[in-house]
Design a protein around this motif. Structure first.
Motif, short mmCIF file in Angstrom:
data_model
loop_
_atom_site.label_atom_id
_atom_site.label_comp_id
_atom_site.label_asym_id
_atom_site.label_seq_id
_atom_site.Cartn_x
_atom_site.Cartn_y
_atom_site.Cartn_z
N ILE A 1 33.95 -36.42 19.65
CA ILE A 1 34.91 -37.03 20.59
C ILE A 1 35.00 -36.17 21.85
CG2 ILE A 1 36.23 -38.47 19.02
CD1 ILE A 1 38.23 -36.25 18.77
N ARG A 2 33.82 -35.83 22.38
CA ARG A 2 33.84 -35.07 23.63
C ARG A 2 34.47 -35.94 24.73
NH1 ARG A 2 28.73 -36.11 22.04
NH2 ARG A 2 27.47 -37.47 23.32
N GLY A 3 35.30 -35.30 25.50
CA GLY A 3 36.00 -36.04 26.56
C GLY A 3 37.25 -36.73 26.06
N GLY A 4 37.59 -36.52 24.80
CA GLY A 4 38.75 -37.19 24.21
C GLY A 4 40.05 -36.80 24.88
N ARG A 5 40.17 -35.50 25.18
CA ARG A 5 41.40 -35.01 25.82
C ARG A 5 41.57 -35.66 27.19
NH1 ARG A 5 44.29 -30.24 24.82
NH2 ARG A 5 42.72 -29.58 23.35
N ARG B 1 40.30 -38.49 28.22
CA ARG B 1 40.62 -39.92 28.07
C ARG B 1 42.08 -40.10 27.65
NH1 ARG B 1 35.88 -43.53 25.45
NH2 ARG B 1 34.23 -42.78 26.78
#
Lengths: 321, 313
Positions: free
Chosen positions: B298-302, B304
């Motif tokens: 979930i890279r980029g989850g923060r 998003r």
């Protein structure tokens, strides 16, 4: 302010909150506008045909996949913004999993315990308890790859519980298990629920889910078509207005009494039962049955017609009649 | 003391396997063969010279060291290329990603395992490696220099292997991709200086002289060789064995005058060696960083999530 407090309080009682979740693979919409709330302490069954989006949803909940949009919170914590904290709240048992060769059961538990930076003494104590819970105490020194599939599955559940997560997510835990292993798994999950764990389980074996779970969610084509307590979902789909009266003799009298009532209709008449659709209150039903008995009908019993999960599933996924 | 659980588990699991025994056996066997071959050459040469055979024993040092570095360079990517893709093939990767370990901890655990395993082999060869120091009279410091270089080679090749492992789904594809990376570093870095040298020679032949900016600054293309592991090792052994630098004369092919710009600095003293060391360590950590980003499901989850919060408001 009071509404806000009430909502927050309600939110606190929710273990898993999913709001407006979307996920697509290219043009294929795997999950569409999924909103679901699972209260603390529930054993929630997630059902749906193959490709309905169950595993995709579970993977997004477990932080193994990023949604296109939407919100997931576990125990009130935003799952996307607090990945590290979420991992502490969650135990995951995938549908297919492998084990490491040359690793003993005790070492397997040690390995996963140390991944949560637990102290070795604490890991030893908790893993002893968990192995006892999953009935693998006598296999501590056995190599993991020598265990049967059912034992591996139970070990995987024990592994998922090593850090005492609030939510346990199991994806098809019974696939490939023999009947005995299935029963053991069912008992294990019920024990865990008794301990206050919130469990989400996806499965194709509907009869087992209906025995185990207290609430369900049915997915079809990426959308949630029904969710809630099993009784509520059943009532919503089948209605609460079907009655079966079992009797030995006096069919004609019984039908005459039924026809005298205004809000009732005979659906079918069998050798020993009459099925009715009605819109009566409970006292009205009692008066009608009382009149039958007074009229000489030998009534042996009457009950509300219950639907089963399989019929419910077929009906809500659009293939039922 | 906290030891990365992956290092602990991987070493425990692999030490129970016969593979490690066979690995050390083959490693020592290759070293023994190289040792006897080098000894026979040294002895053969000494028949026709008046030199002392014992002082010639110092040449065992580069021979054995280069043999070990080649083995490490070839074996470590193979072992690390299956580190992430192997977890995926074994279906243990998803479980690992849902535990308390961050992707960077997983990657560091894998690279540390590879380095420790590489050091098993290198340390096991220490008695053989010590011979040139005992008989040939070399400074013991060079033994530790060798350990440092072996560590760097292990780190660099492990980082390539792990990056490829994170990029590929299958271990075999990761191994092949690792060797493609090697080709890029060993041959790809040679291409630009060769092209510049050929162009310079052609210009000199056709125009009679090389245009001024090209002559002065063209030599800076040799900085590409900072990324060439072969040049790095050649520089190291030239300094150890002959006390000379190979790179100090670099840049004299293309231009007649002394080069200007960064190449001028790099080719003086120990700057080449120091810069290349820093570059290789930096590239290794960059590769490990990319690998950790790559395996994060979930890279980029923060980012998003923060967008979602803004949208909700």
């Amino acid at each position: 302010m009071a509404v806000c407090m009430a909502m927050r309080k309600r939110g606190c009682n929710r273990m898993l909150q999913i709001s407006n979740l979307y996920k697509s693979y290219g043009k294929f919409q795997a999950v569409s506008n999924l909103t679901l709330h699972i209260p603390k302490g529930d054993l929630f069954g997630f059902v749906g045909p193959n490709g309905a989006g169950k595993t995709t949803t579970i993977r997004m909940v477990c932080g193994l996949m990023l949604p296109n949009s939407g919100y997931i919170a576990i125990n009130g914590i935003d799952a996307l913004a607090n990945q590290k904290e979420i991992k502490r709240q969650l135990g995951y048992v995938p549908d297919f999993f492998g084990v490491y060769d040359n690793l003993k059961v005790r070492e397997y538990m040690d390995f996963y315990g140390s991944m949560y930076r637990m102290h070795s003494r604490e890991i030893r104590r908790i893993s002893d308890d968990l192995l006892e819970l999953v009935n693998l105490s006598d296999k501590k020194e056995a190599f993991v790859d020598t265990l049967s599939r059912g034992m591996k599955q139970r070990l995987c559940v024990a592994r998922a519980l090593i850090h005492n997560p609030a939510l346990l997510v199991l994806d098809e835990p019974n696939s490939g298990l023999d009947p005995r292993a299935r029963v053991e798994m069912k008992e294990l999950l019920q024990n865990l629920r008794g301990m206050g764990k919130t469990i989400v389980i996806s499965s194709h074996i509907l009869s087992e889910l209906s025995e185990m779970c207290n609430s369900i969610g049915i997915m079809n084509h990426g959308s949630l078509v029904a969710a809630g307590r099993i009784e509520d979902v059943m009532e919503g789909v089948f209605g609460n207005n079907q009655l079966v009266i079992t009797l030995e003799e006096g069919h004609e009298t019984a039908i005459r009494i039924i026809n005298e009532c205004t809000r009732v209709k005979v659906d079918s008449v069998g050798e020993h039962e009459i099925r009715l659709s009605h819109n009566m209150t409970k006292p009205e039903i009692a008066r009608m049955v009382g009149a039958m008995i007074a009229g000489g009908v030998v009534v042996t019993g009457f009950h509300k017609q219950e639907g089963d999960l399989e019929t419910l599933f077929m009906r809500v996924t659009g293939d039922g009649r | 003391m906290y030891l990365n659980p992956i290092v602990k588990k991987d070493i425990m699991v692999q030490s129970r396997s016969m593979k490690i025994c066979w690995g050390i056996f083959v490693y020592e066997l290759v070293l023994a063969l190289v040792f006897f071959l080098a000894m026979s050459i040294i002895q053969g040469n000494s028949r026709y010279s008046t030199g002392n055979i014992y002082s010639a024993m110092v040449w065992l040092y580069p021979v054995l060291a280069i043999t070990q570095l080649i083995i490490l360079g070839l074996v470590v990517p193979v072992k690390t290329a299956s580190s992430i893709s192997g977890e995926k093939e074994r279906q243990t990767f998803d479980i690992m990603m849902t535990t308390g370990m961050s992707p960077i901890s997983v990657i560091l655990g894998k690279v540390m395992t590879a380095i420790v395993q590489g050091m098993f082999f290198v340390v096991a060869s220490m008695p053989v490696m010590a011979l040139p120091f005992i008989i040939g009279g070399m400074s013991w410091a060079y033994l530790f220099w060798f350990l440092g270089i072996a560590l760097l080679v292990s780190l660099f090749s492990a980082s390539i292997g792990i990056l490829c492992s994170s990029l590929c789904k299958k271990s075999i594809s990761a191994v092949i991709l690792s060797y493609v990376f090697y080709l890029i570093f060993f041959l790809g870095t040679v291409v630009p200086p060769v092209v510049v040298a050929v162009v310079a020679e052609n210009l000199r032949y056709t125009l009679g002289s090389i245009p001024q900016p090209f002559e002065v600054y063209g030599d800076n293309i040799y900085l590409c060789l900072l990324l060439n592991p072969a040049v790095y090792l050649a520089e190291f052994f030239a300094r150890v064995m002959a006390g000379e630098s190979l790179t100090n004369n670099m840049g004299s092919f293309a231009g007649q005058t002394k080069a200007q710009g960064p190449i001028a600095l790099m080719t003086t003293g120990y700057w080449w060696f120091i810069s290349a060391t820093i570059l290789f360590v930096g590239i290794s950590f960059l590769f490990l960083y990319f690998a950790s980003k790559r395996i994060n499901p979930i890279r980029g989850g923060r980012r998003r999530a923060s967008h979602a919060v803004k949208n909700r408001h």
